[in-house]
Design a protein around this motif. Structure first.
Motif, PDB file in Angstrom:
ATOM      1  N   PRO A   5      20.605  21.910  81.430  1.00 43.75           N
ATOM      2  CA  PRO A   5      20.819  20.830  80.469  1.00 43.75           C
ATOM      3  C   PRO A   5      22.297  20.717  80.082  1.00 43.75           C
ATOM      4  N   VAL A   6      22.710  19.513  79.740  1.00 41.60           N
ATOM      5  CA  VAL A   6      24.100  19.238  79.372  1.00 41.60           C
ATOM      6  C   VAL A   6      24.561  20.186  78.269  1.00 41.60           C
ATOM      7  N   TYR A  12      29.948  28.958  80.289  1.00 43.31           N
ATOM      8  CA  TYR A  12      31.107  28.158  79.914  1.00 43.31           C
ATOM      9  C   TYR A  12      31.072  27.798  78.437  1.00 43.31           C
ATOM     10  N   THR A  13      32.233  27.542  77.882  1.00 42.38           N
ATOM     11  CA  THR A  13      32.355  27.056  76.517  1.00 42.38           C
ATOM     12  C   THR A  13      32.805  25.605  76.588  1.00 42.38           C
ATOM     13  N   PHE A  14      32.004  24.711  76.073  1.00 41.90           N
ATOM     14  CA  PHE A  14      32.327  23.295  76.094  1.00 41.90           C
ATOM     15  C   PHE A  14      33.032  22.915  74.806  1.00 41.90           C
TER      16      PHE A  14
END
Length: 77
Positions: A5-6, A12-14
């Motif tokens: 899911p987005v 990762y850190t968005f």
């Protein structure tokens, strides 16, 4: 190929999302585009300077009819 899911990939850190436009393609059509691109962009063709994830993303956006990703005016088509 794998997906999640987005903004849910724990590796990762968005920081932010950037809207590049909309597409008229259905989910199925987008999946077909991704399958096509997976053949055009095999991992063995990766080059840190001339064929990287930013180049792939721009190719994907072009197929979807969206804008280029920010800061990529110097990327070759």
């Amino acid at each position: 190929m794998s997906c999640c899911p987005v903004r849910q990939n724990r590796m990762y850190t968005f920081r932010e999302s950037i809207v590049l436009g909309v597409t008229s393609f259905s989910n199925s059509e987008v999946n077909q585009i991704l399958i096509q691109l997976s053949h055009e962009w095999p991992g063995s063709s990766y080059d840190p300077l001339s064929r990287n994830c930013n180049h792939f993303t721009n190719a994907f956006c072009q197929k979807l009819g969206a804008l280029k990703i920010p800061g990529t005016t110097s990327l070759q088509e």
